[in-house]
Design a protein around this motif. Structure first.
Motif, PDB file in Angstrom:
ATOM      1  N   HIS A   1       0.845  -1.193   0.000  1.00 58.37           N
ATOM      2  CA  HIS A   1       0.000   0.000   0.000  1.00 58.37           C
ATOM      3  C   HIS A   1       0.881   1.244   0.000  1.00 58.37           C
ATOM      4  O   HIS A   1       2.004   1.228   0.521  1.00 58.37           O
ATOM      5  CB  HIS A   1      -0.914   0.026   1.234  1.00 58.37           C
ATOM      6  N   SER A   2       0.321   2.342  -0.495  1.00 58.91           N
ATOM      7  CA  SER A   2       1.096   3.579  -0.555  1.00 58.91           C
ATOM      8  C   SER A   2       1.173   4.275   0.794  1.00 58.91           C
ATOM      9  O   SER A   2       2.077   5.064   1.041  1.00 58.91           O
ATOM     10  CB  SER A   2       0.479   4.539  -1.574  1.00 58.91           C
TER      11      SER A   2
ATOM     12  N   ASN B   1      -1.769   6.747   6.724  1.00 57.51           N
ATOM     13  CA  ASN B   1      -1.550   8.105   6.222  1.00 57.51           C
ATOM     14  C   ASN B   1      -0.152   8.639   6.475  1.00 57.51           C
ATOM     15  O   ASN B   1       0.179   9.753   6.071  1.00 57.51           O
ATOM     16  CB  ASN B   1      -2.572   9.082   6.829  1.00 57.51           C
ATOM     17  N   PHE B   2       0.712   7.852   7.142  1.00 56.16           N
ATOM     18  CA  PHE B   2       1.978   8.415   7.614  1.00 56.16           C
ATOM     19  C   PHE B   2       2.847   8.922   6.474  1.00 56.16           C
ATOM     20  O   PHE B   2       3.560   9.920   6.628  1.00 56.16           O
ATOM     21  CB  PHE B   2       2.747   7.377   8.453  1.00 56.16           C
TER      22      PHE B   2
ATOM     23  N   GLN C   1       8.206   3.615  -3.931  1.00 54.20           N
ATOM     24  CA  GLN C   1       7.281   2.661  -3.326  1.00 54.20           C
ATOM     25  C   GLN C   1       7.198   1.427  -4.218  1.00 54.20           C
ATOM     26  O   GLN C   1       6.741   1.507  -5.349  1.00 54.20           O
ATOM     27  CB  GLN C   1       5.908   3.299  -3.141  1.00 54.20           C
ATOM     28  N   VAL C   2       7.635   0.294  -3.673  1.00 60.03           N
ATOM     29  CA  VAL C   2       7.778  -0.926  -4.462  1.00 60.03           C
ATOM     30  C   VAL C   2       6.832  -2.005  -3.950  1.00 60.03           C
ATOM     31  O   VAL C   2       6.746  -2.247  -2.736  1.00 60.03           O
ATOM     32  CB  VAL C   2       9.225  -1.451  -4.392  1.00 60.03           C
ATOM     33  N   GLY C   3       6.127  -2.644  -4.884  1.00 57.64           N
ATOM     34  CA  GLY C   3       5.281  -3.776  -4.517  1.00 57.64           C
ATOM     35  C   GLY C   3       3.819  -3.445  -4.362  1.00 57.64           C
ATOM     36  O   GLY C   3       3.029  -4.305  -3.946  1.00 57.64           O
ATOM     37  N   LEU C   4       3.423  -2.219  -4.682  1.00 57.15           N
ATOM     38  CA  LEU C   4       2.028  -1.822  -4.518  1.00 57.15           C
ATOM     39  C   LEU C   4       1.117  -2.663  -5.400  1.00 57.15           C
ATOM     40  O   LEU C   4       1.469  -2.998  -6.538  1.00 57.15           O
ATOM     41  CB  LEU C   4       1.850  -0.341  -4.857  1.00 57.15           C
TER      42      LEU C   4
ATOM     43  N   LEU D   1      -6.869  -3.279  -4.853  1.00 56.09           N
ATOM     44  CA  LEU D   1      -7.854  -2.228  -5.109  1.00 56.09           C
ATOM     45  C   LEU D   1      -7.743  -1.048  -4.151  1.00 56.09           C
ATOM     46  O   LEU D   1      -8.236   0.035  -4.447  1.00 56.09           O
ATOM     47  CB  LEU D   1      -9.267  -2.823  -5.037  1.00 56.09           C
ATOM     48  N   ALA D   2      -7.096  -1.262  -2.998  1.00 59.77           N
ATOM     49  CA  ALA D   2      -6.944  -0.156  -2.054  1.00 59.77           C
ATOM     50  C   ALA D   2      -6.107   0.974  -2.646  1.00 59.77           C
ATOM     51  O   ALA D   2      -6.179   2.116  -2.186  1.00 59.77           O
ATOM     52  CB  ALA D   2      -6.291  -0.655  -0.760  1.00 59.77           C
ATOM     53  N   ASN D   3      -5.324   0.669  -3.675  1.00 62.12           N
ATOM     54  CA  ASN D   3      -4.498   1.688  -4.324  1.00 62.12           C
ATOM     55  C   ASN D   3      -5.166   2.283  -5.561  1.00 62.12           C
ATOM     56  O   ASN D   3      -4.508   2.938  -6.367  1.00 62.12           O
ATOM     57  CB  ASN D   3      -3.147   1.083  -4.736  1.00 62.12           C
TER      58      ASN D   3
END
Length: 409
Positions: free
Chosen positions: A254-255, A276-277, A293-296, A299-301
């Motif tokens: 996740h992002s 949210n951090f 950001q690797v591996g995202l 559907l949450a993204n």
């Protein structure tokens, strides 16, 4: 221990005195729960330091002989009731570590950051998880890792590191040379930072920030074992305070840049949480040159917020990923959320998603991205042993931790 007459001392704000029927005083440290019992003489002497005063003044006000004062003062210092009133008094007051029964990987027990050399890896647990019900079990992550490592007898003494490439799930040409060099320089273990389940997120994150500040001031390389992913925010805060520019490598499904309607209403009152951090870090710390950001995946993204300092490598694009971290002179901070791994390997995490990395892919990725890079700090978060009765997740996380510690130069 000798005390200079001009040295300043102060009573810790964290201690509480309560009179007992037997005429003695029960003293409790309200942050770490430790309890002591003092006689009337010692309690009266301690309370002379409610405000900062010099040792000589305390001795004079107590009307006690020098030998008695030294004995009492020594005990009060050893128990954390009296603190030296120096620039580090806030850290001394808030930070308390639960010493591990056996330091992780056979490391040296770290009792004082100032006694160690720059470049050493310094492990510590940050058992904080309060931002989401599915992450509460993350408080047990560090304890579970230590328990399993002790059970199988793994250590990272000089000769032992050479065996890791044959034992871990890595390619045949993979080496643990970086870890070998760091172990040769001595591996440190502080234990687990005392964070009560009942204290506020703000206080817990303040303790984490102070730990990072203390480590970085000595040139140590902290390795933080979370906890949920909110623990990374105070770490980045202190890294940003000491480095004018650096990169962040975020290995995650996740992002963590989600900003909900509730966040919009309450604004800065909402503390950094696991979702949210990174949005807050990008907002608050311009020193972060870029977050990769690797591996995202998942559907949450779907509605991923975009920032010019965000570079996303989706899980599906790992084989054709572009070059990252264009400036080779800047150091890197690595944060590893274990949900980046496929749940086949590690189901014990709060937001497990299919289609993640294997340990072999993680090893190759870290080697490719971090080769010849200076890593200034790292964390591993979101291990939730409570969600995996098989124990497979803890075993996988231990291997992932070894890969993480092998990153960089």
């Amino acid at each position: 221990m000798s005390y200079c007459a001009d040295s300043l001392w102060v009573l810790s704000k964290a201690v509480e005195f309560n009179a007992n029927p037997n005429g003695r005083f029960a003293v409790q440290h309200r942050l770490n729960g430790r309890r002591f019992e003092l006689d009337q003489l010692s309690a009266d002497y301690a309370r002379l330091y409610s405000q900062q005063i010099r040792f000589a003044a305390g001795q004079q006000l107590s009307n006690l002989n020098a030998e008695t004062v030294t004995t009492i003062h020594q005990y009060l210092v050893n128990t954390g009731i009296l603190l030296p009133a120096d620039a580090d008094v806030e850290t001394r007051q808030l930070l308390s570590f639960q010493a591990p029964t056996t330091p992780l990987f056979g490391a040296t027990r770290c009792v004082n950051f100032t006694q160690h050399q720059a470049g050493q890896l310094c492990l510590y647990g940050a058992p904080f998880a309060a931002s989401f019900p599915a992450t509460l079990g993350c408080r047990q992550a560090s304890h579970s890792l230590r328990q399993y490592a002790q059970k199988i007898g793994i250590n990272l003494h000089k000769a032992a590191v050479r065996q890791l490439a044959n034992l871990c799930q890595v390619p045949p040409d993979y080496s643990f040379n970086t870890l070998q060099n760091r172990v040769n320089a001595e591996l440190l273990d502080c234990g687990d930072l005392h964070i009560s389940p009942f204290e506020s997120a703000a206080l817990a994150q303040r303790k984490i920030a102070l730990t990072w500040r203390s480590c970085l001031a000595q040139g140590l390389v902290p390795v933080m074992l979370g906890g949920d992913h909110s623990v990374t925010y105070p770490a980045l805060q202190e890294v940003a305070a000491q480095h004018p520019a650096f990169y962040v490598l975020q290995l995650d499904a996740h992002s963590d840049t989600y900003w909900s309607g509730t966040d919009e209403i309450y604004g800065d009152v909402v503390p950094p949480h696991h979702a949210n951090f990174m949005a807050l870090a990008l907002r608050d710390f311009p020193q972060i040159r870029q977050v990769v950001q690797v591996g995202l995946r998942g559907l949450a993204n779907f509605n991923l917020p975009a920032s010019p300092r965000q570079h996303v490598i989706w899980a599906n694009d790992l084989q054709t990923s572009p070059a990252v971290f264009p400036d080779p002179t800047l150091p890197v901070y690595i944060t590893l959320d274990l949900d980046v791994l496929d749940p086949v390997w590690l189901p014990g995490t709060g937001e497990a998603l299919p289609g993640g990395l294997s340990l072999t892919q993680l090893a190759l990725l870290l080697r490719e991205i971090c080769s010849h890079r200076r890593v200034i700090g790292m964390d591993m978060v979101e291990l939730n042993p409570a969600l995996d009765d098989s124990g497979r997740s803890v075993k996988t996380a231990l291997e992932a931790l070894l890969l993480l510690m092998n990153s960089g130069e």
